[in-house]
Motif scaffolding. Sequence first.
Motif, PDB file in Angstrom:
ATOM      1  N   LEU A  95      43.772  38.442  54.926  1.00 58.97           N
ATOM      2  CA  LEU A  95      43.766  39.275  53.734  1.00 58.97           C
ATOM      3  C   LEU A  95      42.423  39.192  53.032  1.00 58.97           C
ATOM      4  O   LEU A  95      41.709  38.204  53.157  1.00 58.97           O
ATOM      5  CB  LEU A  95      44.859  38.822  52.779  1.00 58.97           C
ATOM      6  CG  LEU A  95      46.302  38.921  53.260  1.00 58.97           C
ATOM      7  CD1 LEU A  95      47.237  38.330  52.224  1.00 58.97           C
ATOM      8  CD2 LEU A  95      46.667  40.352  53.576  1.00 58.97           C
ATOM      9  N   THR A  96      42.117  40.222  52.269  1.00 55.07           N
ATOM     10  CA  THR A  96      40.938  40.226  51.410  1.00 55.07           C
ATOM     11  C   THR A  96      41.412  40.353  49.973  1.00 55.07           C
ATOM     12  O   THR A  96      42.121  41.300  49.636  1.00 55.07           O
ATOM     13  CB  THR A  96      39.996  41.385  51.760  1.00 55.07           C
ATOM     14  OG1 THR A  96      39.626  41.291  53.136  1.00 55.07           O
ATOM     15  CG2 THR A  96      38.749  41.329  50.894  1.00 55.07           C
ATOM     16  N   PHE A  97      41.018  39.383  49.145  1.00 53.69           N
ATOM     17  CA  PHE A  97      41.492  39.312  47.771  1.00 53.69           C
ATOM     18  C   PHE A  97      40.480  39.874  46.793  1.00 53.69           C
ATOM     19  O   PHE A  97      39.266  39.776  47.004  1.00 53.69           O
ATOM     20  CB  PHE A  97      41.774  37.853  47.387  1.00 53.69           C
ATOM     21  CG  PHE A  97      43.012  37.295  47.995  1.00 53.69           C
ATOM     22  CD1 PHE A  97      43.009  36.815  49.287  1.00 53.69           C
ATOM     23  CD2 PHE A  97      44.194  37.260  47.275  1.00 53.69           C
ATOM     24  CE1 PHE A  97      44.154  36.307  49.866  1.00 53.69           C
ATOM     25  CE2 PHE A  97      45.353  36.748  47.835  1.00 53.69           C
ATOM     26  CZ  PHE A  97      45.339  36.277  49.133  1.00 53.69           C
ATOM     27  N   GLY A  98      40.993  40.443  45.710  1.00 51.99           N
ATOM     28  CA  GLY A  98      40.143  40.847  44.606  1.00 51.99           C
ATOM     29  C   GLY A  98      39.882  39.673  43.684  1.00 51.99           C
ATOM     30  O   GLY A  98      40.338  38.550  43.932  1.00 51.99           O
ATOM     31  N   SER A  99      39.155  39.932  42.608  1.00 47.03           N
ATOM     32  CA  SER A  99      38.745  38.855  41.690  1.00 47.03           C
ATOM     33  C   SER A  99      39.775  38.590  40.600  1.00 47.03           C
ATOM     34  O   SER A  99      39.623  37.646  39.834  1.00 47.03           O
ATOM     35  CB  SER A  99      37.384  39.167  41.087  1.00 47.03           C
ATOM     36  OG  SER A  99      37.390  40.446  40.519  1.00 47.03           O
TER      37      SER A  99
ATOM     38  N   PHE B  31      46.381  38.848  41.385  1.00 41.87           N
ATOM     39  CA  PHE B  31      45.420  39.265  42.397  1.00 41.87           C
ATOM     40  C   PHE B  31      46.055  40.278  43.332  1.00 41.87           C
ATOM     41  O   PHE B  31      47.205  40.114  43.751  1.00 41.87           O
ATOM     42  CB  PHE B  31      44.960  38.075  43.241  1.00 41.87           C
ATOM     43  CG  PHE B  31      44.202  37.035  42.479  1.00 41.87           C
ATOM     44  CD1 PHE B  31      44.872  36.008  41.832  1.00 41.87           C
ATOM     45  CD2 PHE B  31      42.825  37.065  42.421  1.00 41.87           C
ATOM     46  CE1 PHE B  31      44.182  35.032  41.127  1.00 41.87           C
ATOM     47  CE2 PHE B  31      42.117  36.094  41.727  1.00 41.87           C
ATOM     48  CZ  PHE B  31      42.799  35.084  41.073  1.00 41.87           C
TER      49      PHE B  31
ATOM     50  N   GLN C 181      33.718  43.091  47.057  1.00 42.77           N
ATOM     51  CA  GLN C 181      35.124  42.828  47.252  1.00 42.77           C
ATOM     52  C   GLN C 181      35.821  44.052  47.820  1.00 42.77           C
ATOM     53  O   GLN C 181      35.567  45.180  47.423  1.00 42.77           O
ATOM     54  CB  GLN C 181      35.762  42.442  45.915  1.00 42.77           C
ATOM     55  CG  GLN C 181      35.247  41.156  45.334  1.00 42.77           C
ATOM     56  CD  GLN C 181      35.819  39.957  46.057  1.00 42.77           C
ATOM     57  OE1 GLN C 181      36.887  40.014  46.615  1.00 42.77           O
ATOM     58  NE2 GLN C 181      35.079  38.852  46.059  1.00 42.77           N
TER      59      GLN C 181
END
Lengths: 112, 117
Positions: free
Chosen positions: A100-104, A88, A2
Amino acid sequence: SQQGEEDPQALSIQEGENATMNCSYKTSINNLQWYRQNSGRGLVHLILIRSNEREKHSGRLRVTLDTSKKSSSLLITASRAADTASYFCATKRDTGRRALTFGSGTRLQVQP
Amino acid sequence: DAGITQSPRHKVTETGTPVTLRCHQTENHRYMYWYRQDPGHGLRLIHYSYGVKDTDKGEVSDGYSVSRSKTEDFLLTLESATSSQTSVYFCAISETSGRVGGYNEQFFGPGTRLTVL
Protein backbone atom coordinates in the motif's frame (compact mmCIF):
# COMPACT_ATOMS: atom_id res chain seq x y z
CA SER A 1 5.38 12.68 -4.04
CA GLN A 2 2.69 10.85 -2.10
CA GLN A 3 0.22 8.62 -3.96
CA GLY A 4 -2.43 9.59 -1.43
CA GLU A 5 -2.80 13.08 -0.06
CA GLU A 6 -5.31 13.88 2.65
CA ASP A 7 -7.09 17.15 3.07
CA PRO A 8 -7.34 18.92 5.44
CA GLN A 9 -4.13 18.24 7.35
CA ALA A 10 -5.92 19.04 10.61
CA LEU A 11 -9.56 19.32 11.60
CA SER A 12 -11.15 20.37 14.90
CA ILE A 13 -14.84 19.88 15.55
CA GLN A 14 -17.30 19.60 18.43
CA GLU A 15 -18.69 16.33 19.63
CA GLY A 16 -21.83 15.40 17.70
CA GLU A 17 -20.73 17.14 14.51
CA ASN A 18 -19.77 15.33 11.33
CA ALA A 19 -16.15 15.15 10.16
CA THR A 20 -15.20 14.89 6.51
CA MET A 21 -11.73 14.07 5.26
CA ASN A 22 -10.63 13.86 1.66
CA CYS A 23 -7.95 11.88 -0.12
CA SER A 24 -6.57 12.35 -3.61
CA TYR A 25 -4.32 9.94 -5.46
CA LYS A 26 -2.47 9.84 -8.75
CA THR A 27 -2.47 6.40 -10.33
CA SER A 28 -5.03 3.76 -11.17
CA ILE A 29 -5.94 1.74 -8.09
CA ASN A 30 -7.31 -1.68 -7.16
CA ASN A 31 -8.71 -0.44 -3.86
CA LEU A 32 -8.49 2.39 -1.35
CA GLN A 33 -8.41 1.93 2.39
CA TRP A 34 -8.78 4.18 5.41
CA TYR A 35 -6.86 3.68 8.63
CA ARG A 36 -6.98 5.34 12.04
CA GLN A 37 -4.01 5.95 14.31
CA ASN A 38 -4.39 6.93 17.92
CA SER A 39 -1.48 8.82 19.43
CA GLY A 40 1.50 6.54 20.02
CA ARG A 41 -0.17 3.49 18.53
CA GLY A 42 -0.10 1.51 15.32
CA LEU A 43 -2.61 1.98 12.52
CA VAL A 44 -5.97 0.26 12.61
CA HIS A 45 -7.86 -0.64 9.45
CA LEU A 46 -11.28 1.03 9.20
CA ILE A 47 -12.76 0.37 5.81
CA LEU A 48 -11.85 -0.69 2.29
CA ILE A 49 -13.52 0.35 -0.94
CA ARG A 50 -12.80 -1.36 -4.22
CA SER A 51 -12.24 0.52 -7.45
CA ASN A 52 -15.60 -0.64 -8.82
CA GLU A 53 -17.50 0.63 -5.77
CA ARG A 54 -18.71 4.19 -5.28
CA GLU A 55 -19.85 4.23 -1.67
CA LYS A 56 -19.50 2.08 1.39
CA HIS A 57 -20.78 2.28 4.96
CA SER A 58 -19.55 0.83 8.22
CA GLY A 59 -21.30 2.01 11.37
CA ARG A 60 -20.78 5.77 11.58
CA LEU A 61 -18.31 5.73 8.69
CA ARG A 62 -19.18 6.51 5.11
CA VAL A 63 -16.59 6.31 2.37
CA THR A 64 -17.01 7.46 -1.20
CA LEU A 65 -14.74 6.86 -4.15
CA ASP A 66 -14.66 8.80 -7.41
CA THR A 67 -12.16 7.11 -9.71
CA SER A 68 -12.68 9.71 -12.44
CA LYS A 69 -11.42 12.39 -10.06
CA LYS A 70 -9.02 10.05 -8.30
CA SER A 71 -10.42 11.04 -4.94
CA SER A 72 -12.10 9.58 -1.89
CA SER A 73 -13.79 10.99 1.17
CA LEU A 74 -14.28 9.64 4.66
CA LEU A 75 -17.26 10.91 6.63
CA ILE A 76 -17.57 10.25 10.34
CA THR A 77 -21.08 11.07 11.54
CA ALA A 78 -22.04 12.13 15.07
CA SER A 79 -18.41 12.32 16.12
CA ARG A 80 -17.26 11.43 19.63
CA ALA A 81 -14.24 12.47 21.64
CA ALA A 82 -12.93 8.92 21.15
CA ASP A 83 -12.73 9.59 17.39
CA THR A 84 -9.82 11.93 18.06
CA ALA A 85 -6.97 10.42 16.04
CA SER A 86 -5.08 10.70 12.77
CA TYR A 87 -6.73 9.25 9.71
CA PHE A 88 -4.83 7.95 6.70
CA CYS A 89 -5.89 6.84 3.28
CA ALA A 90 -3.91 4.13 1.56
CA THR A 91 -4.08 2.94 -2.01
CA LYS A 92 -3.38 -0.39 -3.58
CA ARG A 93 -2.32 0.11 -7.15
CA ASP A 94 -3.87 -1.86 -9.97
CA THR A 95 -0.55 -3.32 -11.12
CA GLY A 96 2.97 -3.67 -9.88
CA ARG A 97 3.95 -3.54 -6.24
CA ARG A 98 1.81 -5.41 -3.77
CA ALA A 99 2.22 -2.93 -0.93
CA LEU A 100 0.00 0.00 0.00
CA THR A 101 0.93 3.64 -0.41
CA PHE A 102 -0.13 5.89 2.45
CA GLY A 103 -0.92 9.57 2.53
CA SER A 104 0.34 11.98 5.18
CA GLY A 105 -2.90 11.91 7.17
CA THR A 106 -5.55 14.17 8.67
CA ARG A 107 -5.37 14.92 12.38
CA LEU A 108 -8.89 15.02 13.80
CA GLN A 109 -9.60 16.61 17.16
CA VAL A 110 -13.10 16.16 18.56
CA GLN A 111 -13.82 18.55 21.41
CA PRO A 112 -16.15 17.20 24.13
CA ASP B 1 -2.58 -5.60 17.58
CA ALA B 2 -3.55 -8.74 15.65
CA GLY B 3 -0.75 -10.92 17.01
CA ILE B 4 2.11 -8.68 15.95
CA THR B 5 4.92 -7.68 18.27
CA GLN B 6 7.88 -5.46 17.64
CA SER B 7 11.12 -5.36 19.58
CA PRO B 8 12.58 -3.29 20.94
CA ARG B 9 9.82 -0.73 21.46
CA HIS B 10 12.29 2.06 22.08
CA LYS B 11 15.95 2.36 21.21
CA VAL B 12 18.55 5.09 21.37
CA THR B 13 21.77 4.49 19.49
CA GLU B 14 24.71 6.39 18.09
CA THR B 15 25.53 7.27 14.52
CA GLY B 16 27.46 4.52 12.77
CA THR B 17 26.25 1.63 14.90
CA PRO B 18 24.26 -1.28 13.46
CA VAL B 19 20.69 -1.70 14.61
CA THR B 20 18.25 -4.56 14.09
CA LEU B 21 14.54 -4.29 14.66
CA ARG B 22 12.41 -7.38 14.92
CA CYS B 23 8.84 -8.01 13.91
CA HIS B 24 7.15 -11.19 15.06
CA GLN B 25 3.69 -12.40 14.05
CA THR B 26 1.55 -15.27 15.25
CA GLU B 27 -1.02 -15.02 12.43
CA ASN B 28 0.88 -17.05 9.84
CA HIS B 29 0.32 -14.28 7.29
CA ARG B 30 2.41 -14.48 4.17
CA TYR B 31 3.09 -10.79 3.65
CA MET B 32 5.08 -8.56 5.98
CA TYR B 33 6.08 -4.93 5.65
CA TRP B 34 8.34 -2.37 7.26
CA TYR B 35 7.33 1.30 7.24
CA ARG B 36 8.79 4.39 8.77
CA GLN B 37 6.65 7.26 9.97
CA ASP B 38 7.92 10.82 10.10
CA PRO B 39 6.04 14.08 10.65
CA GLY B 40 4.61 15.40 7.41
CA HIS B 41 5.33 12.20 5.48
CA GLY B 42 2.79 9.71 6.72
CA LEU B 43 4.00 6.14 6.38
CA ARG B 44 6.63 5.25 3.83
CA LEU B 45 7.42 1.71 2.79
CA ILE B 46 10.99 0.57 3.42
CA HIS B 47 10.91 -3.11 2.43
CA TYR B 48 8.37 -5.85 2.28
CA SER B 49 8.32 -9.62 2.10
CA TYR B 50 5.99 -11.89 0.18
CA GLY B 51 7.31 -15.12 1.62
CA VAL B 52 10.24 -16.73 3.38
CA LYS B 53 13.43 -15.39 1.82
CA ASP B 54 11.41 -13.33 -0.68
CA THR B 55 11.74 -9.60 -0.19
CA ASP B 56 11.48 -6.44 -2.26
CA LYS B 57 12.39 -2.80 -1.85
CA GLY B 58 10.00 -0.02 -1.04
CA GLU B 59 10.25 3.69 -1.69
CA VAL B 60 12.83 4.49 1.02
CA SER B 61 15.03 1.39 1.12
CA ASP B 62 18.47 3.03 1.01
CA GLY B 63 20.43 2.30 4.18
CA TYR B 64 18.17 -0.58 5.20
CA SER B 65 18.24 -4.32 4.67
CA VAL B 66 15.78 -7.02 5.65
CA SER B 67 15.71 -10.73 6.18
CA ARG B 68 12.97 -13.28 6.57
CA SER B 69 14.15 -16.78 7.40
CA LYS B 70 10.86 -17.85 9.00
CA THR B 71 7.25 -16.99 8.26
CA GLU B 72 6.79 -15.37 11.66
CA ASP B 73 9.86 -13.12 11.77
CA PHE B 74 10.85 -10.14 9.64
CA LEU B 75 14.03 -8.30 10.60
CA LEU B 76 14.96 -4.77 9.61
CA THR B 77 18.64 -3.87 9.83
CA LEU B 78 20.27 -0.48 9.69
CA GLU B 79 23.85 -1.39 8.82
CA SER B 80 25.25 1.94 9.97
CA ALA B 81 22.63 4.14 11.58
CA THR B 82 22.41 7.82 10.66
CA SER B 83 20.50 10.66 12.29
CA SER B 84 18.15 10.75 9.29
CA GLN B 85 16.96 7.29 10.30
CA THR B 86 15.54 8.62 13.55
CA SER B 87 11.90 7.69 13.17
CA VAL B 88 9.07 5.48 14.32
CA TYR B 89 9.16 2.12 12.58
CA PHE B 90 6.04 0.06 12.03
CA CYS B 91 5.72 -3.53 10.96
CA ALA B 92 2.57 -4.69 9.22
CA ILE B 93 1.23 -7.99 7.95
CA SER B 94 -1.39 -9.00 5.45
CA GLU B 95 -2.84 -12.23 4.25
CA THR B 96 -4.03 -11.47 0.75
CA SER B 97 -1.50 -10.93 -1.92
CA GLY B 98 -2.76 -7.75 -3.40
CA ARG B 99 -3.15 -9.35 -6.79
CA VAL B 100 -6.11 -8.11 -8.75
CA GLY B 101 -9.04 -9.15 -6.63
CA GLY B 102 -6.92 -9.37 -3.48
CA TYR B 103 -7.54 -6.61 -1.01
CA ASN B 104 -4.40 -6.34 1.05
CA GLU B 105 -5.86 -5.10 4.33
CA GLN B 106 -2.94 -4.65 6.65
CA PHE B 107 -2.56 -5.15 10.39
CA PHE B 108 0.02 -3.09 12.23
CA GLY B 109 2.31 -3.66 15.15
CA PRO B 110 2.74 -1.13 17.98
CA GLY B 111 5.83 0.51 16.52
CA THR B 112 9.47 1.02 17.51
CA ARG B 113 10.73 4.49 18.30
CA LEU B 114 14.36 4.74 17.19
CA THR B 115 16.57 7.70 18.00
CA VAL B 116 20.00 7.99 16.38
CA LEU B 117 22.24 10.50 18.10
